[in-house]
Design a protein around this motif. Structure first.
Motif, short mmCIF file in Angstrom:
data_model
loop_
_atom_site.label_atom_id
_atom_site.label_comp_id
_atom_site.label_asym_id
_atom_site.label_seq_id
_atom_site.Cartn_x
_atom_site.Cartn_y
_atom_site.Cartn_z
N GLN A 61 0.83 -1.19 0.00
CA GLN A 61 0.00 0.00 0.00
C GLN A 61 0.88 1.26 0.00
O GLN A 61 1.88 1.31 0.71
CB GLN A 61 -0.91 0.03 1.22
N PHE A 62 0.46 2.24 -0.77
CA PHE A 62 1.16 3.51 -0.88
C PHE A 62 0.13 4.63 -0.72
O PHE A 62 -1.02 4.48 -1.15
CB PHE A 62 1.82 3.66 -2.25
N GLY A 63 0.53 5.76 -0.14
CA GLY A 63 -0.44 6.84 -0.09
C GLY A 63 0.02 8.10 0.59
O GLY A 63 1.06 8.15 1.26
N THR A 64 -0.79 9.12 0.43
CA THR A 64 -0.67 10.38 1.16
C THR A 64 -1.69 10.34 2.29
O THR A 64 -2.33 9.32 2.53
CB THR A 64 -0.96 11.57 0.24
N GLY A 65 -1.89 11.49 2.92
CA GLY A 65 -2.89 11.53 3.97
C GLY A 65 -4.31 11.57 3.46
O GLY A 65 -5.26 11.46 4.25
N ALA A 66 -4.48 11.71 2.13
CA ALA A 66 -5.83 11.82 1.58
C ALA A 66 -6.14 10.78 0.51
O ALA A 66 -7.31 10.57 0.18
CB ALA A 66 -6.02 13.22 0.98
N GLU A 67 -5.13 10.13 -0.04
CA GLU A 67 -5.35 9.17 -1.13
C GLU A 67 -4.35 8.03 -1.02
O GLU A 67 -3.15 8.27 -0.84
CB GLU A 67 -5.20 9.86 -2.48
N THR A 68 -4.84 6.80 -1.11
CA THR A 68 -3.93 5.66 -1.05
C THR A 68 -4.27 4.65 -2.15
O THR A 68 -5.38 4.63 -2.68
CB THR A 68 -4.01 4.94 0.32
N TRP A 69 -3.27 3.83 -2.45
CA TRP A 69 -3.43 2.75 -3.43
C TRP A 69 -3.05 1.43 -2.79
O TRP A 69 -2.05 1.33 -2.07
CB TRP A 69 -2.55 3.00 -4.65
N VAL A 70 -3.86 0.42 -3.05
CA VAL A 70 -3.61 -0.94 -2.56
C VAL A 70 -3.31 -1.82 -3.76
O VAL A 70 -4.13 -1.93 -4.68
CB VAL A 70 -4.83 -1.49 -1.79
N ILE A 71 -2.13 -2.46 -3.75
CA ILE A 71 -1.70 -3.30 -4.87
C ILE A 71 -1.65 -4.75 -4.41
O ILE A 71 -0.87 -5.10 -3.51
CB ILE A 71 -0.32 -2.87 -5.41
N PRO A 72 -2.45 -5.63 -5.02
CA PRO A 72 -2.49 -7.04 -4.62
C PRO A 72 -1.32 -7.82 -5.22
O PRO A 72 -1.47 -8.51 -6.23
CB PRO A 72 -3.83 -7.53 -5.16
N VAL A 73 -0.16 -7.75 -4.61
CA VAL A 73 1.04 -8.40 -5.16
C VAL A 73 0.87 -9.91 -5.24
O VAL A 73 1.54 -10.58 -6.03
CB VAL A 73 2.30 -8.05 -4.33
N GLU A 74 -0.06 -10.44 -4.45
CA GLU A 74 -0.31 -11.87 -4.45
C GLU A 74 -0.87 -12.35 -5.79
O GLU A 74 -0.81 -13.54 -6.11
CB GLU A 74 -1.29 -12.21 -3.33
N LYS A 75 -1.36 -11.41 -6.61
CA LYS A 75 -1.97 -11.79 -7.88
C LYS A 75 -0.94 -12.19 -8.95
O LYS A 75 -1.31 -12.83 -9.93
CB LYS A 75 -2.84 -10.66 -8.42
N GLY A 76 0.32 -11.78 -8.77
CA GLY A 76 1.29 -12.24 -9.76
C GLY A 76 2.38 -11.25 -10.10
O GLY A 76 2.44 -10.13 -9.57
N PRO A 77 3.28 -11.63 -11.02
CA PRO A 77 4.49 -10.87 -11.34
C PRO A 77 4.25 -9.43 -11.79
O PRO A 77 5.05 -8.55 -11.47
CB PRO A 77 5.13 -11.70 -12.45
N VAL A 78 3.20 -9.18 -12.54
CA VAL A 78 2.96 -7.82 -13.02
C VAL A 78 2.71 -6.87 -11.85
O VAL A 78 3.21 -5.74 -11.83
CB VAL A 78 1.77 -7.79 -14.00
N PHE A 79 1.96 -7.32 -10.86
CA PHE A 79 1.68 -6.50 -9.69
C PHE A 79 2.93 -6.36 -8.82
O PHE A 79 3.18 -5.29 -8.26
CB PHE A 79 0.53 -7.12 -8.90
N VAL A 80 3.70 -7.42 -8.73
CA VAL A 80 4.96 -7.37 -7.99
C VAL A 80 5.88 -6.33 -8.62
O VAL A 80 6.48 -5.49 -7.93
CB VAL A 80 5.65 -8.75 -7.98
N GLU A 81 5.98 -6.34 -9.93
CA GLU A 81 6.88 -5.42 -10.62
C GLU A 81 6.43 -3.97 -10.47
O GLU A 81 7.25 -3.06 -10.36
CB GLU A 81 6.97 -5.78 -12.11
N ALA A 82 5.12 -3.75 -10.42
CA ALA A 82 4.61 -2.39 -10.21
C ALA A 82 5.02 -1.86 -8.85
O ALA A 82 5.39 -0.68 -8.70
CB ALA A 82 3.09 -2.38 -10.36
N VAL A 83 4.97 -2.72 -7.84
CA VAL A 83 5.38 -2.31 -6.49
C VAL A 83 6.88 -2.07 -6.45
O VAL A 83 7.36 -1.08 -5.87
CB VAL A 83 4.95 -3.38 -5.46
N ARG A 84 7.65 -2.95 -7.06
CA ARG A 84 9.11 -2.77 -7.11
C ARG A 84 9.45 -1.44 -7.77
O ARG A 84 10.32 -0.69 -7.29
CB ARG A 84 9.76 -3.92 -7.88
N TRP A 85 8.80 -1.14 -8.87
CA TRP A 85 9.05 0.12 -9.58
C TRP A 85 8.78 1.32 -8.68
O TRP A 85 9.56 2.26 -8.61
CB TRP A 85 8.16 0.18 -10.83
N ALA A 86 7.66 1.28 -7.98
CA ALA A 86 7.29 2.39 -7.10
C ALA A 86 8.30 2.57 -5.97
O ALA A 86 8.71 3.70 -5.67
CB ALA A 86 5.89 2.16 -6.54
#
Length: 598
Positions: A61-86
């Protein structure tokens, strides 16, 4: 894409949940617009070292005090790579208890702690610098839920951080097991997860401003973050477990527990942990019980049992002791080891009111019996290595002498005199009582504590402490100055600029806090120097004034000499020396070597 919303004191917080690969484009756009974001992970448990045994990261999960994003890394490599990039793109990250998330990312996402630690802001560390008191000490506490309640919103703390209890009920499980069982896209789970980075981000903005100016000017914020990274590397290395030894001790303790429980059953006690059974049986045996609990019930604790001269009491004490030792030390280590038989401690680099470190988890080292290698023998230096312990000599008393400038105490350390004997001679008591009096002064104890520890009467205890005051008047004067400062401001500042609150009416504790906090900082400084010199791969645990190492056998003496030299530190012109002891392969062998010399 899912969208959840929450209102914190009327302010909306948006939580976006990426469900498909196309949703990740908007996530990347969000990250690209920020230099710093709150960060958190949700996993299957706390055993980050067991990634090869099923531990996994479920959400990031990433966010500011007003907006956050939840990334389900458990779903697979594409989601993992998005988190690594961030994680790699962001300049700064804010997390609560960020060390854990660094371990998770390294173990499951393949980014080393060395890459992320330099840009991590940990709100747990900042909270301690602002106010280190636990909730039970009438402070804000250090957990995210506690800090949210104290600094942000009590309702949010209960609704969001407390919601995990309701989630566990929903799945008919426990808080400890819910993390593996909860469905990945459960809205309650996603709300809980999505709020974490928002709360950490808001806490950072609040706490950073509240860190005392003196602490900031002396670099404590960066210092504590560096230290947390060093202890995290020690956690990662782990301590090799002698599995056979641990299993053998478990068998022995289990047999002893069963033997003592069998004796207890002959007196009518089926469960040695049943207070009511024990009270009933001892009453029938004619034993008069008088001690009561805070609730007014009769007490049958270990102190009461130890004072009863009856075989049943002895058997109950021994049965409980055997069971506790087995579960707390040996079984915990066996159950907590990884696939290579290494045990990973939780080293809390900044804990307690005075900032002293603590060790918990699978190696609760500070609870091990002192002066005994029985438990420590199950921890081994690496193959081809030997165990080494380097500890500071009379750290707290030297620290006290350095700052109090008491001439008698300073002279004793400068000229190698026996400080404990000096105190004993002044009071005309045995040396061990003089030693207790010296350390009680450091730890904030009075005559009542000396009575209990030294098993002397009140008159003797008072006489010893009065003799201490006469012999070292500089200590009393220094303690009064600190107490006056605490009474005036509510705090005492350590030499490193750390602000430690002193409770009203307990101003005398200012001296203890100053010495304990300052002594801890000597150990902290040593860890940082050792890390800079490349010793961290060989460090296993820091325990108060001691650091335990695993050194290659062939180089052990030279490495121990070098490490001890790095650890030595002059305080106000008075050296606090460090002494090394090299044993065989087990940690316990070092302790037994030390004891044999005394």
């Amino acid at each position: 894409m899912q969208h959840l919303s929450y209102r914190l004191k009327g302010q909306p917080i948006s939580i976006w949940v990426a469900e498909t690969e196309s949703d990740l484009e908007q996530f990347r756009d969000f990250v690209s617009r920020h230099r710093i974001l709150g960060f958190d992970t949700e996993t299957t448990g706390l055993d980050w070292w067991n990634a090869d045994r099923g531990f996994r990261c479920r959400l990031a999960q990433f966010g500011t005090g007003a907006e956050t994003w939840v990334i389900p890394v458990e779903k697979g490599p594409v989601f993992v790579e998005a988190v690594r990039w961030a994680l790699l793109r962001l300049e700064w990250l804010v997390a609560h208890n960020g060390t854990y998330d660094l371990h998770v990312v390294e173990a499951t996402l393949g980014i080393s702690m060395e890459e992320l630690a330099p840009k991590m802001w940990d709100t747990k560390l900042l909270a301690h610098l602002v106010d280190p008191r636990a909730v039970k000490e009438r402070g804000p506490g250090l957990k995210l839920e506690e800090l949210t309640k104290f600094y942000i919103c009590e309702t949010t703390a209960e609704e969001v951080k407390g919601s995990i209890r309701e989630l566990a009920k929903k799945y008919k499980t426990t808080k400890e097991k819910i993390w593996k069982l909860v469905e990945l896209f459960d809205p309650d789970f996603l709300l809980y997860a999505g709020m974490d980075p928002a709360l950490a981000y808001r806490l950072f903005q609040i706490l950073y401003r509240l860190v005392p100016a003196r602490s900031k000017s002396q670099g404590l914020i960066g210092w504590e973050h560096q230290l947390a990274h060093v202890t995290a590397k020690m956690e990662r290395a782990g301590y090799l477990l002698d599995v056979q030894y641990a299993e053998m001790r478990c068998e022995e303790l289990s047999a002893e527990q069963q033997r003592q429980e069998l004796i207890a059953r002959t007196f009518g006690v089926d469960n040695v942990n049943s207070n009511q059974q024990l009270i009933d049986v001892f009453t029938d045996l004619g034993v008069k019980l008088t001690k009561r609990t805070a609730n007014g019930n009769l007490s049958i604790d270990d102190d009461v049992l130890s004072a009863i001269s009856h075989p049943l009491a002895a058997s109950v004490v021994q049965a409980k002791k055997a069971g506790k030792w087995r579960k707390t030390w040996f079984e915990r280590a066996l159950n907590g080891r990884d696939s290579t038989d290494r045990v990973h401690a939780s080293i809390n680099s900044l804990m307690a009111r005075t900032s002293r470190m603590s060790i918990s988890g699978s190696i609760p080292a500070q609870t091990f019996p002192s002066g005994d290698g029985y438990v420590r023998h199950m921890f081994l230096a690496d193959e081809g290595h030997v165990s080494c312990s380097i500890d500071f000599g009379n750290m707290e008393l030297r620290y006290l002498a350095a700052f109090s400038r008491d001439p008698t105490m300073l002279n004793a350390f400068v000229n190698g005199l026996d400080l404990h004997q000096i105190t004993a001679d002044a009071a005309d008591v045995a040396r061990k009582i003089g030693k207790m009096a010296n350390f009680l002064t450091v730890y904030g104890g009075g005559w009542a504590a000396l009575m209990e520890q030294a098993h002397v009467d009140e008159a003797t205890a008072r006489k010893v402490l009065e003799a201490f005051a006469r012999t070292y008047p500089g200590v009393g004067a220094f303690g009064k100055r600190l107490a006056d400062e605490a009474k005036r401001t509510g705090y005492v500042y350590t030499a490193t600029g750390r602000r430690l609150p002193v409770d009203p009416g307990k101003w005398f504790r200012a001296l203890n806090y100053f010495v304990q906090g300052g002594s801890r900082d000597v150990t902290a400084r040593a860890l940082l120097k050792l890390d800079a010199a490349g010793f961290t791969p060989f460090m296993r645990l820091p325990i108060h004034d001691e650091i335990v190492f695993s050194f290659p056998k062939a180089d052990a003496r030279e490495m121990a000499r070098e490490a001890a030299k790095l650890m030595e530190f002059p305080v106000q012109g008075l050296l606090i020396p460090a002494d090394a002891e090299i044993g065989d392969r087990s940690w316990g062998s070092v302790l037994e070597l030390e004891e044999s010399k005394h």
